[in-house]
Design a protein around this motif. Sequence first.
Motif, PDB file in Angstrom:
ATOM      1  N   LEU A  15      16.637   7.734  -4.337  1.00  0.00           N
ATOM      2  CA  LEU A  15      17.225   9.072  -4.364  1.00  0.00           C
ATOM      3  C   LEU A  15      18.628   9.007  -4.972  1.00  0.00           C
ATOM      4  O   LEU A  15      19.463   8.216  -4.530  1.00  0.00           O
ATOM      5  CB  LEU A  15      17.297   9.623  -2.940  1.00  0.00           C
ATOM      6  N   PRO A  16      18.896   9.803  -6.002  1.00  0.00           N
ATOM      7  CA  PRO A  16      20.235   9.762  -6.595  1.00  0.00           C
ATOM      8  C   PRO A  16      21.251  10.455  -5.690  1.00  0.00           C
ATOM      9  O   PRO A  16      20.888  11.217  -4.798  1.00  0.00           O
ATOM     10  CB  PRO A  16      20.068  10.534  -7.902  1.00  0.00           C
ATOM     11  N   ASP A  17      22.512  10.204  -5.936  1.00  0.00           N
ATOM     12  CA  ASP A  17      23.584  10.845  -5.177  1.00  0.00           C
ATOM     13  C   ASP A  17      23.508  12.361  -5.308  1.00  0.00           C
ATOM     14  O   ASP A  17      23.262  12.881  -6.388  1.00  0.00           O
ATOM     15  CB  ASP A  17      24.956  10.405  -5.742  1.00  0.00           C
ATOM     16  N   ASP A  18      23.737  13.028  -4.189  1.00  0.00           N
ATOM     17  CA  ASP A  18      23.910  14.472  -4.195  1.00  0.00           C
ATOM     18  C   ASP A  18      22.617  15.240  -4.474  1.00  0.00           C
ATOM     19  O   ASP A  18      22.650  16.371  -4.950  1.00  0.00           O
ATOM     20  CB  ASP A  18      24.974  14.858  -5.238  1.00  0.00           C
ATOM     21  N   ALA A  19      21.494  14.616  -4.170  1.00  0.00           N
ATOM     22  CA  ALA A  19      20.217  15.311  -4.327  1.00  0.00           C
ATOM     23  C   ALA A  19      20.036  16.339  -3.211  1.00  0.00           C
ATOM     24  O   ALA A  19      20.787  16.363  -2.224  1.00  0.00           O
ATOM     25  CB  ALA A  19      19.065  14.308  -4.298  1.00  0.00           C
ATOM     26  N   ILE A  20      19.056  17.187  -3.392  1.00  0.00           N
ATOM     27  CA  ILE A  20      18.656  18.159  -2.367  1.00  0.00           C
ATOM     28  C   ILE A  20      17.199  17.857  -2.033  1.00  0.00           C
ATOM     29  O   ILE A  20      16.372  17.760  -2.934  1.00  0.00           O
ATOM     30  CB  ILE A  20      18.784  19.599  -2.908  1.00  0.00           C
ATOM     31  N   VAL A  21      16.906  17.688  -0.761  1.00  0.00           N
ATOM     32  CA  VAL A  21      15.537  17.353  -0.349  1.00  0.00           C
ATOM     33  C   VAL A  21      14.937  18.526   0.418  1.00  0.00           C
ATOM     34  O   VAL A  21      15.419  18.884   1.498  1.00  0.00           O
ATOM     35  CB  VAL A  21      15.520  16.081   0.523  1.00  0.00           C
ATOM     36  N   SER A  22      13.914  19.126  -0.158  1.00  0.00           N
ATOM     37  CA  SER A  22      13.166  20.169   0.557  1.00  0.00           C
ATOM     38  C   SER A  22      12.008  19.486   1.269  1.00  0.00           C
ATOM     39  O   SER A  22      11.174  18.846   0.637  1.00  0.00           O
ATOM     40  CB  SER A  22      12.666  21.216  -0.439  1.00  0.00           C
ATOM     41  N   ASP A  23      11.976  19.630   2.564  1.00  0.00           N
ATOM     42  CA  ASP A  23      11.077  18.813   3.403  1.00  0.00           C
ATOM     43  C   ASP A  23      10.024  19.687   4.073  1.00  0.00           C
ATOM     44  O   ASP A  23      10.328  20.454   4.992  1.00  0.00           O
ATOM     45  CB  ASP A  23      11.940  18.076   4.439  1.00  0.00           C
ATOM     46  N   GLU A  24       8.789  19.570   3.593  1.00  0.00           N
ATOM     47  CA  GLU A  24       7.666  20.162   4.322  1.00  0.00           C
ATOM     48  C   GLU A  24       6.560  19.099   4.396  1.00  0.00           C
ATOM     49  O   GLU A  24       5.443  19.297   3.937  1.00  0.00           O
ATOM     50  CB  GLU A  24       7.166  21.447   3.649  1.00  0.00           C
TER      51      GLU A  24
ATOM     52  N   GLU B  20       0.855  -1.188   0.000  1.00  0.00           N
ATOM     53  CA  GLU B  20       0.000   0.000   0.000  1.00  0.00           C
ATOM     54  C   GLU B  20       0.892   1.239   0.000  1.00  0.00           C
ATOM     55  O   GLU B  20       2.036   1.186   0.432  1.00  0.00           O
ATOM     56  CB  GLU B  20      -0.863   0.023   1.266  1.00  0.00           C
ATOM     57  N   LEU B  21       0.336   2.370  -0.457  1.00  0.00           N
ATOM     58  CA  LEU B  21       1.122   3.607  -0.415  1.00  0.00           C
ATOM     59  C   LEU B  21       0.821   4.335   0.897  1.00  0.00           C
ATOM     60  O   LEU B  21      -0.289   4.840   1.110  1.00  0.00           O
ATOM     61  CB  LEU B  21       0.802   4.498  -1.616  1.00  0.00           C
ATOM     62  N   THR B  22       1.811   4.334   1.760  1.00  0.00           N
ATOM     63  CA  THR B  22       1.711   5.025   3.048  1.00  0.00           C
ATOM     64  C   THR B  22       2.948   5.910   3.180  1.00  0.00           C
ATOM     65  O   THR B  22       3.873   5.837   2.355  1.00  0.00           O
ATOM     66  CB  THR B  22       1.719   4.022   4.211  1.00  0.00           C
ATOM     67  N   ALA B  23       2.968   6.717   4.228  1.00  0.00           N
ATOM     68  CA  ALA B  23       4.169   7.523   4.468  1.00  0.00           C
ATOM     69  C   ALA B  23       5.382   6.601   4.594  1.00  0.00           C
ATOM     70  O   ALA B  23       6.479   6.923   4.107  1.00  0.00           O
ATOM     71  CB  ALA B  23       3.995   8.353   5.733  1.00  0.00           C
ATOM     72  N   ASP B  24       5.184   5.444   5.197  1.00  0.00           N
ATOM     73  CA  ASP B  24       6.281   4.512   5.408  1.00  0.00           C
ATOM     74  C   ASP B  24       6.803   3.927   4.088  1.00  0.00           C
ATOM     75  O   ASP B  24       8.007   3.954   3.822  1.00  0.00           O
ATOM     76  CB  ASP B  24       5.807   3.395   6.343  1.00  0.00           C
ATOM     77  N   THR B  25       5.919   3.431   3.262  1.00  0.00           N
ATOM     78  CA  THR B  25       6.397   2.834   2.001  1.00  0.00           C
ATOM     79  C   THR B  25       6.896   3.919   1.055  1.00  0.00           C
ATOM     80  O   THR B  25       7.870   3.726   0.328  1.00  0.00           O
ATOM     81  CB  THR B  25       5.296   1.994   1.332  1.00  0.00           C
ATOM     82  N   LEU B  26       6.256   5.078   1.092  1.00  0.00           N
ATOM     83  CA  LEU B  26       6.727   6.184   0.257  1.00  0.00           C
ATOM     84  C   LEU B  26       8.145   6.573   0.675  1.00  0.00           C
ATOM     85  O   LEU B  26       9.038   6.764  -0.167  1.00  0.00           O
ATOM     86  CB  LEU B  26       5.755   7.361   0.383  1.00  0.00           C
ATOM     87  N   GLY B  27       8.351   6.666   1.975  1.00  0.00           N
ATOM     88  CA  GLY B  27       9.683   7.026   2.474  1.00  0.00           C
ATOM     89  C   GLY B  27      10.726   6.004   2.062  1.00  0.00           C
ATOM     90  O   GLY B  27      11.843   6.361   1.655  1.00  0.00           O
TER      91      GLY B  27
ATOM     92  N   VAL C 219       9.128   9.399   7.219  1.00  0.00           N
ATOM     93  CA  VAL C 219       9.916   9.462   5.993  1.00  0.00           C
ATOM     94  C   VAL C 219      11.377   9.790   6.293  1.00  0.00           C
ATOM     95  O   VAL C 219      12.296   9.199   5.716  1.00  0.00           O
ATOM     96  CB  VAL C 219       9.310  10.487   5.007  1.00  0.00           C
ATOM     97  N   SER C 220      11.590  10.715   7.226  1.00  0.00           N
ATOM     98  CA  SER C 220      12.969  11.104   7.543  1.00  0.00           C
ATOM     99  C   SER C 220      13.780   9.923   8.065  1.00  0.00           C
ATOM    100  O   SER C 220      14.987   9.823   7.804  1.00  0.00           O
ATOM    101  CB  SER C 220      12.975  12.224   8.593  1.00  0.00           C
TER     102      SER C 220
END
Lengths: 518, 518
Positions: free
Chosen positions: A353-362, A339-346, A370-371
């Motif tokens: 996530l590719p190397d050297d990405a930038i994550v804007s978290d709101e 199922e799609l939950t915060a847990d599976t999405l995270g 997710v964190s």
Amino acid sequence: MTMNGAECLLKTLIANGVRVCFMNPGTSEMQFVSALDRVAGMRGVLCLFEGVCAGAADGYSRMTGTPAATLLHLGPGLANGLANFHNARKARSGVVNIVGDHATHHSSYDAPLTADVEAFARTVSGWVQTVSSAAEMGVATAAAVAAARLPPGQVATLIVPADFSWNPAGATGDVRQRQARSVVDCDRLTEAARILRAGQQAGLLLSGSALTDRGLAAAARIEASTGARVFANRYAARLPSGGGRFAPKRVPYFPEQAEAMLAGLEHIVLVETQPPVSFFGYPQRRSTMAPEECRFHVLANIEEDGEAAVEALAELCGTAAAPAREEPRKHPALPRGAELTADTLGAAVAALLPDDAIVSDEMVSCGEVVSAHLRSAARHDHLPVTGGSIGQGLPVALGAAIACPGRKVVALEADGSGMYTLQALWTMARERLDVMTVIFANRRYRILDIEMERTGAGAVGPRANEMLDIGRPDLDWVKLAEAQGVEARRAATADEFIAAFEDGMRQTGPRLIEAVLK
Amino acid sequence: MTMNGAECLLKTLIANGVRVCFMNPGTSEMQFVSALDRVAGMRGVLCLFEGVCAGAADGYSRMTGTPAATLLHLGPGLANGLANFHNARKARSGVVNIVGDHATHHSSYDAPLTADVEAFARTVSGWVQTVSSAAEMGVATAAAVAAARLPPGQVATLIVPADFSWNPAGATGDVRQRQARSVVDCDRLTEAARILRAGQQAGLLLSGSALTDRGLAAAARIEASTGARVFANRYAARLPSGGGRFAPKRVPYFPEQAEAMLAGLEHIVLVETQPPVSFFGYPQRRSTMAPEECRFHVLANIEEDGEAAVEALAELCGTAAAPAREEPRKHPALPRGAELTADTLGAAVAALLPDDAIVSDEMVSCGEVVSAHLRSAARHDHLPVTGGSIGQGLPVALGAAIACPGRKVVALEADGSGMYTLQALWTMARERLDVMTVIFANRRYRILDIEMERTGAGAVGPRANEMLDIGRPDLDWVKLAEAQGVEARRAATADEFIAAFEDGMRQTGPRLIEAVLK
């Protein structure tokens, strides 16, 4: 030919290293806009709402350490930027905020747009000045740039009456000396080292400029050699994360969880931060989250060089021989068939996530879950909420993408917060920025379900429920994105999400996934 | 059972006639939200952005003459409402603006959302008070309602620390005496009558409460008997129009046109308004728009009873026998087969507008052309721009629709301005409001093409052009509306527009037409 005030302003900005301006100009700023064609070196980025300008400048500063400019239209245009300037202020981001005002000969007539621009500005700015003449434009602009750069960084608002833009200007201005962060004095270093080595329960709480690769590596050595626990201020502007980097514990949002994490500490050494406090106050709860008997020791104030202080502290703690501790890099598994939950999405984001990405978290209510996954992702910079004014995530992602071409930006955004500054999507499309936006569509101000209980307001009744429910009607984020030129898909299962996110990571350019959460 | 502060606040509002609250609450306001299920009589209207709340309260006040409440979340939530509160201030709308703040025991800790709420509030409010205890909640709330109602109306901001919402309250409060508008004194009436009858070139400039059916009818008699020319302040909150009503001349936006309209006047009698001034100041132009030698005579100040004053003035001018002049009602022709322009769109709206509609006007560059057509439309209330902060039109339409069920609301909205507060569409859908939104899609901040020239900034170069062009990518307003639950169509010809608008006028409920202008 003499230059006018607007040309002088623009030249002074550029000469002093301000090269991007996020703007929504009006009549009073037309001379500045016009000057963009005569003065080379400034990238003008149009945003369809000032809250986007302000948040983008924040994101830009967090990633570059240098200020961007914003150009806004009188008091009301500035007003629309204040909420994200509040976040920028809490992030200690440097911003040169230029606000046009009525021509001086017009200001006494109470025209419709007349307002007290300085009063608006003071609410969020560390520095406010109204230019006093066209001749002074260069000097005033340089002062604004210097103020924006003053450690640790601040919003510096320069108010420019329209006539000073069209009148002949004096010389451009120079920021003569760039103020560096001051060095932490020896006594505080010695004292901090003594405390951490004393064998008592001690913690090291980092924020600001200490949260860099070097600062974290030093903190890891301190932890290894002294046994002190290392924490990060949850609301710091930027946290290098993932890729096996040392991960300080982020102090949780809810006070009970924070208190559990900080339990037993007798001493906390503070680096560019105050003691940890609760986000909100609640009935019958204290606001501080460390044990009541815990003592605090300031190693570095917010304007000091926390990174160097932590490195010096590591030396003093005698860690030359201690091996730096590295978090093992576990390649996270993809949650296929789930199922799609915060847990599976995270889990999916962490895996892909590719190397050297930038994550804007709101992510608001989904943030903790997710964190936790993102700690095992590839190396990235994490840009969290700083001031708690919602509508930060998309503009910060936009600004980070302008600041760091070539790096993938991922905006993890709650649906309720995303609606505040959704106009950011249009600028992402116009500027073809490499931003993948993920909307956590739970159709609710979910965090308020919890806060309702916490503030003693009791169970959510039917009329109260209407004020927390944003799902009648449902927002269609695919259409909201497509309407602004951003390609978008909806995902209602983990597999759909994985497919859409993988696609997005393989390509560049703005994209959005509406993740419909169970 | 003792009531808590939030219940006391709510009961006091309701007991004193405040029955609608436009809100976007957060943690600090949960007690208020919770109380909605225990205290009957308040309609809570959720908006997905505070600028929508503020503008909706403005629209509600303009149509009812009584204040609505707004409920906002700390300094940053208030900040997001300031631009439309600026407009409400210029409209002289009464609003009871309730802003939650941190619990008092939490306010000294500089938590992320901590800010100087009063400083934000003072920028737009005529009255600001922070509640000093739960016991005082009733008295403070009643004072806020009284302040909002004080003629001519103002934004009254009541700041409520969270603990005073959950603590036991004292008694509810009462607005003991409702302050009425004061009566204009005889000397000013006599003087105004003398001037208008003296045979010199004289004008009567109306605003505020004088712009009612009765005020306009009296003004028509004055014009018929004295030859004085009657004008309306362009930025008045509400202008009854159409249906053969007497139509005062609206003073144009651009100073050249305004000066031409006011040319030759030796005297202007002012009713609830200052002398006409230019919207912006320009190089080598004065800010006032009446002839330099024109003399001004105040008949009524903004807090006085302008309507009664104009009626008394009509009596004094000896107009008992003069026939009231009525504008002939020409049924406008439908521009079938034409291109879709501001002109043909205006003709179509004027022809199809049903009786007793409400028109929220934020057309910006298309305003003059369309307004000229609307003079021959069926009777309606015209709600124009007041403070010039864009993003007013959709929220004001929303508030007017809540205020006046059973009346069709038509929002005539520029695309650039509409993007500022597009979240209003969602609330229109949720509340099933009878609002037809027409987006004037010219894909440009068109007004700025003209202002660029006027401020002496010269021709629009390619980089400047990027800052005025909102058509790369084009905004898809059909999707923006549908995404928020509002049925929408696109019209690219006059015939398509006529069909879509006719449909909308026949049905009730929220609809949007994206009018793609040639």
